[in-house]
Design an enzyme around this catalytic site. Sequence first.
Site, short mmCIF file in Angstrom:
data_model
loop_
_atom_site.label_atom_id
_atom_site.label_comp_id
_atom_site.label_asym_id
_atom_site.label_seq_id
_atom_site.Cartn_x
_atom_site.Cartn_y
_atom_site.Cartn_z
N CYS A 79 0.87 -1.17 0.00
CA CYS A 79 0.00 0.00 0.00
C CYS A 79 0.91 1.23 0.00
CB CYS A 79 -0.87 -0.03 1.26
SG CYS A 79 -1.87 1.42 1.51
N CYS A 198 -0.30 3.59 -6.60
CA CYS A 198 -1.32 3.08 -5.67
C CYS A 198 -1.64 1.67 -6.14
CB CYS A 198 -2.58 3.95 -5.72
SG CYS A 198 -3.96 3.24 -4.79
N1 DGL Z 1 -3.83 0.67 -2.22
C1 DGL Z 1 -3.39 1.72 -1.39
C2 DGL Z 1 -2.26 2.50 -1.98
O1 DGL Z 1 -1.45 1.88 -2.66
C3 DGL Z 1 -4.39 2.47 -0.57
C4 DGL Z 1 -5.47 3.17 -1.20
C5 DGL Z 1 -6.45 3.74 -0.18
O2 DGL Z 1 -6.84 3.03 0.74
O3 DGL Z 1 -6.81 4.90 -0.36
O4 DGL Z 1 -2.09 3.67 -1.75
#
Ligand code: DGL
Length: 280
Positions: A79, A198
């Site tokens: 993440c 993301c």
């Molecule tokens: N998948 C996550 C990232 O790479 C988080 C996205 C989120 O929860 O806003 O930032």
Amino acid sequence: MINDTEKQKSPIGIFDSGYGGLTVLSEIKSLLPQYDYIYLGDNARAPYGNRSFEIVYEFTKDAVKWFFEQNCHLVILACNTASAKALRNIQQIDLPQIDSSKRVLGVIRPTVESVADFTKTGHVGVFGTSGTVKSQSYEIEIAKLHPHLKVSSEACPMWVPLVENNEFDKPGADYFVKQHIDNLLKKDDQIDTIILGCTHYPLLISKIEQFLPKSIQVISQGKYVAESLKDYLHRHPEIEIKCSKNSVVKYFTTDFPEKFVDLASLFLKKNIEAQKINID
Ligand code: DGL
């Protein structure tokens, strides 16, 4: 007879706020299929992208502690938002207090390491959550490793909700995808490489490619995170030896498992089972 070293072995933990980390897990599994993995999506509290530094740090710490309770020795924050806002504190403040033999790694550094191989113009774009973009983590890491590159970032706050609500391939997603592509290219029209900063965004890839000029390449980070993990395990045999190898993956979510299983099975293109847990 199982000896003590065998007993201490445990799965590698993979964490995301929701479904996005599955894009990283898929790449890791295909490169390193021999290991066991535990995936945790904090779906009940996703998205993290618009939350404050303090809250993302607190939520990520809850998750990391849960992985340690499962005896994981190595946890990957799959993440970007958690990597941008919590990783440094966890590595520098929490790990020495909790257990300095454990390791927590993020996804930003491995992605940044690969970017210079792609761009010819030296102009790079980053799509990310508001949190990741505000943290300027990509700008800071790119400046350290590739100071000649010019970086422009665009926050796409609607993209994660589109994925989390299974709207990522529906016509309604078009407006939000096109809007952010146009905004980014207005900031710098010489961009020839865009990082999907993301882990949820690879699920929007067909929409992104539909609206992006063909001359621009898109970097999905899963592959680079997987290669970096392989390299890490090779360089750190003391951690590698603690990773169990039965090719088993277990899925956990903080929300209803029925909902998680439906969407996760769609992303992973196979049926999975998941368990609900509380981490707060
Ligand atoms: N998948 C996550 C990232 O790479 C988080 C996205 C989120 O929860 O806003 O930032």
